[in-house]
Structure formats: structure tokens, C-alpha cells
Scaffold this active site. Structure first.
Site, PDB file in Angstrom:
ATOM      1  N   GLU A 220     -11.021   1.080  -4.426  1.00 32.10           N
ATOM      2  CA  GLU A 220     -10.714   1.755  -3.233  1.00 32.10           C
ATOM      3  C   GLU A 220      -9.458   2.276  -3.501  1.00 32.10           C
ATOM      4  O   GLU A 220      -9.034   2.717  -4.673  1.00 32.10           O
ATOM      5  CB  GLU A 220     -10.449   0.571  -2.292  1.00 32.10           C
ATOM      6  CG  GLU A 220      -9.569  -0.524  -2.799  1.00 32.10           C
ATOM      7  CD  GLU A 220      -9.293  -1.864  -2.079  1.00 32.10           C
ATOM      8  OE1 GLU A 220      -9.347  -1.786  -0.913  1.00 32.10           O
ATOM      9  OE2 GLU A 220      -9.112  -3.084  -2.514  1.00 32.10           O
TER      10      GLU A 220
ATOM     11  N   ASP B 192       0.670  -1.240  -0.068  1.00 37.29           N
ATOM     12  CA  ASP B 192       0.069  -0.284  -0.089  1.00 37.29           C
ATOM     13  C   ASP B 192       0.923   1.349  -0.093  1.00 37.29           C
ATOM     14  O   ASP B 192       0.675   2.194   0.623  1.00 37.29           O
ATOM     15  CB  ASP B 192      -0.846   0.245   1.113  1.00 37.29           C
ATOM     16  CG  ASP B 192      -1.766  -1.140   1.372  1.00 37.29           C
ATOM     17  OD1 ASP B 192      -2.076  -1.844   0.508  1.00 37.29           O
ATOM     18  OD2 ASP B 192      -1.980  -1.575   2.408  1.00 37.29           O
TER      19      ASP B 192
END
Length: 523
Positions: free
Chosen positions: A187, A15
């Protein structure tokens, strides 16, 4: 031509959020249930990266006690405006089932090395927050919408709301600005501005084999956003044999010379499987813009490159981390993290016995609260690990040793205990099924110290032990490192294998173990 070797951050580093401030580049990655929270890296050339202090060092910023495995810190996002660094992060308290119990927080600092402020609670409508600083001085929070209702997509689109830095709160209407594409599971929003357009980069397809990075744009910050007609920008779906898998969740950065790069998640599974104990790593891709204003990978196609062209920046390597840590420093090295709780004198000391890491035994390897474990990432498919431990257990409820740990369901533990004499053996948990390998257990009553070693060779792990560090004996058989992977047994975790030194005392008497050193050698 110099190239950047992918991945740039090996081992559990997912991430990634990337940021440039003047001539310095920074990356923040998710740390989940490991403390301190949010791993931070610094670079001058995008190819070489150094670990700098983690952002969230205090319980007042991050209390992980009781957080589930693969909960905690999800997808931190870093940004900068007018001399202030901003860090947003999600703390996930419950992750399985229909609900997501989570909060999104903001902390600030005047230096990426910290210290970082006390957190400001923003919202809890969904994870992956990002803060965009517009040219007119306004600030905008983006995050995905989690929707638990029957008949609805759990990933309900990307939300936008204004943030007031003076009042330190969100203000004004909440707008849904993007619902994603037919790939689904939208997302990880990032917003940036270029040539009069607001560009929205999102992750789609989940974190597995269908992962992708998709771009959309609008002339207004609140939309409507038009998706790139040739989406996605990057994905490895449909290419199961490609060395870099699960590519997506991208973030963009522009160099001083106007070159564009995307950092992104990737994984390097064992051939023919979706298993990789190194977890999700970070790679970097050179990007270019088309004449009509859409982003493309510079090498063409949608597959991430194994090597990316280096930017026009002077090479800036950093000193390599020594293979051996003698625990002579007054505090733990930056490569270490502890499980859910900070390294406090109540259970960990580097000063009570100079040159040793002392751990007081506490709860079991299955605990979500007060474990005594110091761990570092597994970063290579081939490596050796070694430690020397002094320990005097007097009950079977007391254990200490060397552990390869994914979570409380999956681990391999070379431990010493007392059970009718001092015993050294391997215990494991595989999908939550606990096992003691009694057949290979060694009687070590005469040993004054315990030398413990592990050798990782691709998918195989072998433990060894020695009374003197010279003559080694294998303990147990070869073990499957694939069990320490995100998707082993269908569990869908988000971390990676950690190598830990640990101690347990289930009697509650705090029996300590002393570790003389830890060696980690690749190859």
C-alpha cells in the site's frame, strides 16, 4: 554535528507525506475521525516543525458524521506543480469486514495555509492515493487496489491511471503496475523520478510489527517495476526490543543541497508490549544512494535511527506553544480538533462568555455523530493536564468534564453530574465495557467551580479534583494508559489518545459547561 531527534512529530501523527517547495518543507498526516481534516506542518530545517491550519475546514470538503472510529481521513498525500499545491486524501466510511466503503478526493490551493478548493471525486478502488507530476506535464494517480473477493489478497497491488487537470477527472486505462513482495500488504505508493528511472516507494507488512518500506523502479511509468534486490529499505520487524517500532510507510524529500530524507511512521510502545497511547508518530531518516541506484539508510542497516544527521540548512526553531490556553482568542487554537463535526456556534462558543470555552451538551461519548468535545493530542509519556470548569447539571443525563479518549470503546472520563446531589467521579469504557467507579465518587454540592487534573506517568493515569485549585484530592485509582492504544484488546485502531474537554446532555436540552483554561505540561 547537529542531529534531528526522532520522532519529529510526537503523538498521533501517522502516514506522513512530505514535500519541499523552494526553501519550505511541509508534512501532512492522517486525522481519521477528527475535524478539521489533514494535519499540516511547516519547517525550514527539517528538525523544527510548526503546526499550520488544517486543510479540510468545511463539511463540503469532509463530512465525518457517522464515520467509524479510525475511519475518515487515511494517508493524505501532498504534491506541487506550477504554482499549485495538490492534496489527495481518502475518506473511509466503513473499515471492518470484507468491504471498504471509501472515496479518494483531490483538493488544490495556491498556498499550503489554504484556503483549499472544493473536492474532486477521483475513485474508490482503494486507499492511499498519490498524484505524480511527470516532466512532460502529465499527471498520474496511484492508489492500492482493495480486493474483497474470496481467495484473493485484500491488497491487490498498486494501480496507475492518468489524471486530466482540465477536465478534472481520471482518464485512460487503469494499469496494475506493482504487486509487491513476499512481505505482502502492499500500500502507500509514492512515485518519483531520478536519473532516468521511475522509483516506486511502497509500504508493506501492515501497520504493526511487520511494517516496512520497499523500493522498486522502472524505466517506464507503467512498468514493469523491479524490486530492490536488498529489500526492504527500512523495517523493525524481528527487532521487538528496538525503541522505534512499526517503522514503514515512508515518503522521500530532497533538500536544496541534494540530500535525501525519508519521513515514516513509527511507534514507541511500552517495553514488552505493543501498546502505545501516543499512537503512530512521524520520524525522519537520512538516506543515501548506492552506485547502482538503490536507496539505503545513511547509518546502515534497516532499523530507523533514533537521531538523524541534520541537513545543511540553517536552524530555524519556532516559538514554543504556551502550556496554558486561557481561551481568550476568538477561535480555537490549531492544536485542537473536534470529533467528526466542525466547531460551530450551535454547540461551541468562545464569545458568549469572554475567556471561557462554552460547550453545550449533546450526544454521549459513544456517538459517531454529534459529540460536544474539543481535544488535543497526548504527546508525552509524562505530562499533567488541568482545567477549571463551571457547570450546573440538574439531571443524571447531563455530564461534563475532562476525558482521555481513544474511541467510544476505550476512554477514561472525570465527570460531574447530578445524581441525588452533585457528584464528581470517574467513568470508563474498556473494550466497550462501561463502568462507573462509585466507590471513589466525591459529593461536590458546595463547589462553585471544579478544578480537574490528570497526571500521566508512563503507563499510569491518575485523576485529581479540587474546589479551589490549591488542595487536590485523588479521584479513583491509577488507570492503565495502555488501554488507549491502537492494538489494545486486538482492536487494531489507527489513532492515539486525545485529551478532551466535553459535555453531554442526553435529555436534549443543551445544558452548557464553561471551561476557563486548559493546561498541558510535559514532564
Amino acid at each position: 554535528m547537529p542531529v534531528i531527534q526522532n520522532p519529529i512529530l510526537t503523538g498521533f501523527n501517522p502516514d506522513a507525506s512530505i514535500l519541499r517547495v523552494d526553501d519550505d518543507y511541509y508534512i501532512a498526516t492522517s486525522t481519521f475521525e477528527w475535524f478539521p481534516g489533514v494535519q499540516l506542518y511547516h519547517s525550514k530545517d527539517l528538525a523544527n516543525w510548526e503546526l499550520i491550519p488544517h486543510a479540510l475546514q468545511r463539511i463540503s470538503q469532509l463530512d465525518l458524521r457517522g464515520n467509524p472510529s479510525s475511519g475518515g481521513i487515511w494517508a493524505p498525500a501532498i504534491s506541487y506543480d506550477n504554482g499549485i499545491y495538490y492534496l489527495l486524501y481518502t475518506d473511509v466510511k466503513a473499515r471492518k469486514g470484507v468491504y471498504k466503503d471509501l472515496c479518494n478526493y483531490l483538493v488544490t490551493a495556491e498556498d499550503m495555509n489554504g484556503p483549499w478548493s472544493e473536492p474532486i471525486l477521483l475513485n474508490g478502488s482503494g486507499f492511499d492515493p498519490y498524484l505524480f507530476h511527470d516532466d512532460d506535464g502529465t499527471k498520474w494517480l496511484l492508489n492500492m487496489q482493495w480486493d474483497f473477493r474470496d481467495g484473493q489478497s485484500r491488497f491487490g497491488g498498486i494501480l496507475l491511471q492518468q489524471y486530466d487537470p482540465l477536465e478534472q477527472r481520471l482518464t485512460g486505462p487503469i494499469r496494475k503496475i506493482y504487486e509487491g513482495t513476499d512481505i505482502g500488504v502492499t500500500e502507500g505508493p509514492q512515485l518519483f523520478k531520478r536519473d532516468g528511472y521511475y522509483y516506486l516507494l511502497v509500504a508493506e507488512g501492515g501497520t504493526g510489527i511487520n511494517h516496512a518500506a520497499t523500493l522498486a523502479r522502472s524505466s517506464r511509468i507503467d512498468g514493469p517495476y523491479v524490486t530492490d534486490p536488498d529489500y526492504p529499505v527500512m523495517t523493525t520487524r524481528g527487532n521487538a526490543d528496538y525503541p522505534l517500532q512499526n517503522a514503514g510507510h515512508g515518503m522521500l524529500v530532497e533538500t536544496q543541497q541534494g540530500e535525501w530524507y525519508m519521513c515514516h511512521i513509527c511507534s514507541r510502545p511500552f517495553p514488552g508490549t505493543n501498546l502505545n497511547p501516543l499512537g503512530r508518530e512521524t520520524s525522519l531518516q537520512r538516506c543515501v544512494w548506492t552506485e547502482d541506484g538503490w536507496l539505503r539508510l545513511a547509518h546502515g542497516g534497516r532499523l530507523p535511527a533514533l537521531e538523524a544527521p541534520s541537513p545543511e540548512l540553517a536552524p530555524h526553531p519556532f516559538p514554543e506553544q504556551p502550556a496554558k490556553d486561557d481561551f481568550d482568542a476568538p477561535s480555537l487554537g490549531l492544536q485542537y480538533q473536534t470529533l467528526r463535526v466542525p466547531a460551530e456556534e450551535s454547540w461551541l462558543s468562545l464569545s458568549e462568555r469572554q475567556g471561557f470555552l462554552r460547550l453545550r451538551g449533546r450526544e454521549s461519548l459513544h456517538s459517531w455523530n454529534r459529540q460536544s468535545m474539543v481535544a488535543r493530542r497526548l504527546q508525552h509519556f509524562r505530562c499533567t493536564v488541568e482545567t477549571r470548569m463551571e457547570y450546573e447539571p440538574d439531571h443524571f443525563m447531563q455530564m461534563a468534564g475532562l476525558v482521555f479518549y481513544y474511541d467510544e470503546q476505550d476512554y477514561y472520563y472525570l465527570r460531574i453530574t447530578e445524581d441525588g446531589g452533585r457528584k464528581l467521579g470517574v467513568v470508563s469504557s474498556n473494550g466497550g465495557k462501561y463502568k462507573e467507579d462509585r466507590t471513589s465518587e466525591l459529593s461536590v454540592d458546595g463547589w462553585s467551580a471544579y478544578y480537574l487534573k490528570a497526571a500521566v506517568n508512563e503507563r499510569l493515569l491518575q485523576f485529581y479534583a479540587s474546589p479551589d485549585g490549591l488542595q487536590w484530592e485523588a479521584v479513583g485509582g491509577e488507570l492503565d494508559m495502555g488501554a488507549l492504544s491502537d492494538e489494545y484488546g486486538g482492536k487494531l485502531g489507527f489513532t492515539g489518545a486525545m485529551i478532551g474537554l466535553c459535555a453531554q446532555d442526553l435529555n436534549g436540552t443543551g445544558k452548557h459547561a464553561d471551561f476557563d483554561y486548559l493546561i498541558y505540561k510535559s514532564g
